[in-house]
Design an enzyme around this catalytic site. Structure first.
Site, PDB file in Angstrom:
ATOM      1  N   SER A   1       8.279   3.903   7.410  1.00  0.00           N
ATOM      2  CA  SER A   1       7.487   2.689   7.629  1.00  0.00           C
ATOM      3  C   SER A   1       7.005   2.135   6.294  1.00  0.00           C
ATOM      4  CB  SER A   1       6.288   2.989   8.534  1.00  0.00           C
ATOM      5  OG  SER A   1       5.419   3.927   7.915  1.00  0.00           O
TER       6      SER A   1
ATOM      7  N   SER B   1       5.206   2.529   0.846  1.00  0.00           N
ATOM      8  CA  SER B   1       6.562   2.215   1.267  1.00  0.00           C
ATOM      9  C   SER B   1       7.345   3.513   1.359  1.00  0.00           C
ATOM     10  CB  SER B   1       7.232   1.258   0.278  1.00  0.00           C
ATOM     11  OG  SER B   1       8.513   0.877   0.744  1.00  0.00           O
ATOM     12  N   GLY B   2       7.776   3.852   2.573  1.00  0.00           N
ATOM     13  CA  GLY B   2       8.500   5.103   2.774  1.00  0.00           C
ATOM     14  C   GLY B   2       9.744   4.894   3.604  1.00  0.00           C
TER      15      GLY B   2
ATOM     16  N   ILE C   1       0.839  -1.207   0.000  1.00  0.00           N
ATOM     17  CA  ILE C   1       0.000   0.000   0.000  1.00  0.00           C
ATOM     18  C   ILE C   1       0.863   1.241   0.000  1.00  0.00           C
ATOM     19  CG2 ILE C   1      -1.745   1.291   1.292  1.00  0.00           C
ATOM     20  CD1 ILE C   1      -2.713  -1.353   2.461  1.00  0.00           C
TER      21      ILE C   1
ATOM     22  N   ASP D   1      -1.019  15.354  16.087  1.00  0.00           N
ATOM     23  CA  ASP D   1      -0.520  15.410  14.703  1.00  0.00           C
ATOM     24  C   ASP D   1      -1.688  15.334  13.721  1.00  0.00           C
ATOM     25  OD1 ASP D   1       1.300  15.618  12.648  1.00  0.00           O
ATOM     26  OD2 ASP D   1       1.835  13.497  12.638  1.00  0.00           O
TER      27      ASP D   1
ATOM     28  N   LYS E   1       1.371  -2.775   9.274  1.00  0.00           N
ATOM     29  CA  LYS E   1       2.339  -1.673   9.316  1.00  0.00           C
ATOM     30  C   LYS E   1       3.624  -2.143   9.964  1.00  0.00           C
ATOM     31  CE  LYS E   1       2.821   3.198  10.646  1.00  0.00           C
ATOM     32  NZ  LYS E   1       2.150   4.369  11.278  1.00  0.00           N
TER      33      LYS E   1
END
Length: 585
Positions: free
Chosen positions: A287, A283-284, A281, A398, A304
């Site tokens: 995480s 990809s960074g 879904i 946040d 996650k």
């Protein structure tokens, strides 16, 4: 291993020279897991002897207080949890007492209670029972008697549980230290034993950790001393010694956070525990988020996983673990659900509700000029989710369009709990401290940027900024300077009227947004309900205040733009006149 909260306690109670014992005391020392979040509870109650149901009142007070306190959410702080329980308990005692035809049947009792959580003592008190503390040779009474004296020898209670429809409890919190000795007594004891003698009897406990039998023997001795001094009342003494308190331990924190391994980057077809990866879904660098199928029930979830880049970043890992703890306790249709962790699992990840749809950021990009009705629908759902967090003593900290998802049915889901502040967790000792504010500066409330303090009004600020952005595609504040240099005062936040971008939106809506994200915490809406009411219909007070301002204050930037255009026009006309005059000459 780091030291844990450890106490030794003992108590003794007797009717003395009276036919019935109307005192009661209780201690609840739960398992270590519960004690970590809720603490250890101790309390004493002395039923008012002028009522027939005094014994029922005192026993009900101590048993129901502890039972109900440990039933409150473990995300609540001690003061909130105990305060709500005592308020409810007082109402029950009062209304039950009022049902009796005679006043002497009322259910009235004094109450003195302690909650030991982590390295802090929380004290709650009403009436003339007492709590003493012996620390480093200093013996002091931590409570005050709520009594009125009439004449020389007569005193009446002025405050107690069940006496009135509302009760004001004295509250105190203070640090715990190893070796502290706490003593809870009814007036049948402290009314007949002087403080000096109480001190002398307790002093030997300070020298070394005692056994429970030793402490119980001392409590009995205190009561017997009062009887020898001609006490004519019920007598109760509860003695607690603090043997050790928790201390932050960076090594233990590191072991706990790194106990589970971070999985490598996964690809479709890979399996982890009983989950099979169906697709990626997101990809960074921080995480990875995968669509997975639970092979046990064939349901789909989002899994996650933290990035391997952060395997030694304890602050990041602590936030990741906290996200699972929080998400598992939130159960609301407008908040993403997180599944409980797998017992005995070897890998660090958490399994979330799969949300198929788009982020609020994408929605804003796709709707450059949405209607008020569309924005209100999304705003109302976000408020519902934030209220669910507020009820559990949580502040998101946040809130931004990226952390709000909208599924294919138009249902809002608040996500990402890694930075959530939890009042109950804030009372625990920490070896890790945030050195910078979490979240995006464009949405963070000024009080958090400046003072590192945030509450639910801070989330309301972020929400108002988001609503402004939903309507206009812009933000109410220009934050370039704060991004570069930070901020030392709220003067860095200068509101730009919504009319600069959406002149078709009614001014009263703009005024509601301006109040919702007011830089001054006290001038902001104080509750989500206030903000929501002002978004649905005009607030006459805001309109009157706006209309009473001078034209310059009302027009702001638009005034100066207009003035500049007018001055430019005048200058142009003067220049043309000069040219024309020269031609004529």
């Amino acid at each position: 291993m780091a030291e844990q909260l450890d106490i030794t306690f003992g108590g003794y109670s007797t009717e003395g020279r009276k036919p019935e014992n109307q005192d009661a005391f209780a201690v609840w020392q739960p398992t270590s897991a519960i004690a970590q979040y809720k603490g250890i509870g101790c309390c004493l109650a002395d039923g008012v002897s002028c009522s027939e149901n005094a014994q029922q009142a005192s026993v009900t007070a101590v048993t129901h207080f502890l039972n109900d306190y440990y039933s409150t959410p473990d995300s609540w702080d001690v003061k909130t949890a105990a305060g709500k329980v005592l308020s409810s308990l007082n109402s029950w005692l009062y209304h039950q007492g009022q049902q009796a035809t005679a006043r002497h049947n009322s259910l009235v009792t004094t109450f003195s209670g302690l909650i030991f959580k982590s390295n802090t003592m929380h004290l709650f008190h009403a009436g003339d029972s007492r709590i003493y503390r012996l620390r480093n040779g200093n013996f002091e009474c931590l409570t005050r008697d709520h009594t009125h004296r009439i004449g020389k020898n007569r005193e009446y209670l002025s405050r107690a549980l069940g006496m009135d429809i509302r009760v004001e409890m004295d509250y105190l919190n203070d640090d715990l230290e190893p070796g502290d000795i706490l003593l809870l007594t009814s007036d049948g004891v402290h009314g007949f034993v002087q403080d000096k003698q109480l001190h002398e009897l307790l002093a030997p406990l300070a020298e070394k950790k005692p056994g429970q039998h030793e402490v119980e023997k001392l409590a009995t001795q205190l009561v017997n001393t009062a009887l020898e001094n001609q006490s004519d009342d019920n007598l109760t003494a509860l003695v607690i010694r603090i043997n050790s308190v928790p201390k932050p331990d960076i090594e233990e924190t590191h072991r706990a956070l790194t106990a589970r391994a971070i999985p490598p980057v996964l690809k479709p077809g890979d399996k982890i525990d009983h989950y099979e990866v169906e697709g990626v879904i997101f990809s960074g660098t921080r995480s990875h988020l995968y669509r997975v199928t639970n092979l046990r029930n064939q349901k789909q979830y989002a899994l996650k996983v933290p990035s391997l880049n952060f395997e030694e970043d304890l602050i990041y890992l602590e936030g990741f673990v906290r996200e699972q703890w929080i998400g598992n306790r939130l159960d609301h249709p407008n908040v993403m659900k997180v599944e409980p962790p797998l017992a005995g699992g070897r890998f660090l990840y958490h399994v979330c509700e799969l949300i198929e749809g788009q982020s609020l950021r994408q929605w804003i990009d796709d709707h450059p000029s949405p209607s008020l009705a569309e924005v209100r629908d999304l705003t109302e759902q976000i408020i519902h989710g934030l209220r669910a967090m507020q009820r559990l003593g949580m502040v998101h900290r946040d809130m931004k369009p990226e952390n709000v998802m909208i599924n294919r049915k138009g249902q809002v889901k608040i996500i990402d709990f890694g930075t959530v502040y939890v009042r109950g967790l804030a009372e625990l000792p920490k070896s890790l401290e945030e050195d910078i504010p979490v979240g995006s500066v464009n949405y963070i409330a000024p009080e958090y940027v400046i003072d590192r303090v945030a509450d639910n009004r801070s989330d309301l600020f972020s929400l108002a900024v988001m609503v402004y952005e939903m309507l206009s595609g812009h933000q109410p504040y220009r934050m370039d300077k704060v991004h570069r240099k930070g901020a030392s005062s709220t003067s860095e936040w200068r509101y730009h009227p919504l009319s600069e971008h959406r002149p078709d939106i009614p001014k009263w809506v703009d005024l509601a947004l301006e109040k919702g994200c007011d830089p001054d915490l006290n001038d902001r809406h104080q509750a989500y309900s206030e903000f929501w009411a002002d978004l649905k219909k005009p607030n006459s007070a805001l309109i009157s205040r706006y209309e009473s301002k001078p034209l310059l204050a009302r027009q702001g930037l638009n005034f100066w733009k207009g003035a500049a255009i007018a001055l430019a026009a005048i200058a142009l006309m003067e220049a043309l006149y000069i040219v024309y005059s020269g031609i004529q000459n």
